[in-house]
Design a protein around this motif. Structure first.
Motif, PDB file in Angstrom:
ATOM      1  N   LYS A 114      -7.440  -2.202   1.242  1.00 23.69           N
ATOM      2  CA  LYS A 114      -6.180  -2.429   1.948  1.00 23.69           C
ATOM      3  C   LYS A 114      -6.499  -3.217   3.210  1.00 23.69           C
ATOM      4  CE  LYS A 114      -4.485   2.079   0.551  1.00 23.69           C
ATOM      5  NZ  LYS A 114      -4.050   3.388   1.001  1.00 23.69           N
ATOM      6  N   LYS A 115      -5.578  -4.017   3.643  1.00 24.30           N
ATOM      7  CA  LYS A 115      -5.780  -4.751   4.889  1.00 24.30           C
ATOM      8  C   LYS A 115      -5.767  -3.753   6.039  1.00 24.30           C
ATOM      9  CE  LYS A 115      -4.517  -8.806   7.396  1.00 24.30           C
ATOM     10  NZ  LYS A 115      -3.820 -10.072   7.346  1.00 24.30           N
TER      11      LYS A 115
ATOM     12  N   ILE B  41      -7.995  -8.069   0.925  1.00 24.06           N
ATOM     13  CA  ILE B  41      -7.079  -7.219   0.183  1.00 24.06           C
ATOM     14  C   ILE B  41      -7.305  -7.424  -1.310  1.00 24.06           C
ATOM     15  CG2 ILE B  41      -4.651  -6.756  -0.310  1.00 24.06           C
ATOM     16  CD1 ILE B  41      -4.038  -7.833   2.477  1.00 24.06           C
TER      17      ILE B  41
END
Length: 183
Positions: free
Chosen positions: A139-140, A153
């Motif tokens: 996840k960013k 991502i």
């Protein structure tokens, strides 16, 4: 009346994704002749002159997820490795559809790997005994967290034959999230 197994829902999710998200719809879709044929499919599309053999496998998310990533570990036994090798020898165009299940099923992922990348992750050619493919969803990260995953991502693959990092650098295989469109 047919009795449904939990696995039927997971493999059905792959089939549904293929029909709903694939750019080209399959022109022929059949089970390959195998003792566990619910997991192995023969697929013909307009994009390729060759049939695809799709080996599917499903697993639930691991409990060791953090805010930065989620993780699925796919274990392969000797029979599954032999099946993959035999399919590759017989057909040549083998892909693995790894169904990454999240609790509650919402936002579960599908990782589509080609045969060569799968064998690299499994370590078949280097003789490792425990054969796994790990799928990681990054996840960013939020700004200011000092995150190493920022800007990365998506899905990544590594396993018992391919280290996640070498000398502190990412060694994972990037998995396109739109791979079904390329079939």
């Amino acid at each position: 009346m047919s009795v449904l197994k939990v696995a039927d829902f997971y493999y059905g999710a792959f089939l549904s994704a293929l029909l709903n998200y694939g750019k080209k719809k399959p022109s022929l879709f059949d089970r390959a002749a195998n003792k566990d044929s619910r997991r192995i499919y023969c697929l013909t599309t307009e994009n390729s002159t060759e049939d695809y053999i799709i080996f599917t496998k499903a697993v639930m998310a691991q409990d060791n997820k953090t805010e930065k990533f989620e993780h699925w570990i796919f274990n392969f036994d000797k029979d599954e490795i032999k099946t993959l090798i035999d399919l590759h020898k017989g057909y040549g165009n083998v892909k693995l559809a790894l169904i990454c299940i999240k609790p509650g099923l919402t936002d579960s992922e599908l990782a589509l790997l080609d045969y060569e990348n799968a064998m690299d992750c499994l370590g078949v050619n280097i003789g490792v005994k425990s054969r796994t493919i790990n799928i990681k969803y990054l996840k960013k990260s939020k700004k200011g967290e000092g995150a190493t995953g920022q800007g990365k991502i998506g899905l990544r693959a590594f396993g018992s034959g391919r280290d996640e990092k070498i000398d502190g650098r990412d060694n994972t295989i990037r998995i396109p999230r739109d791979a079904l469109k390329k079939l």
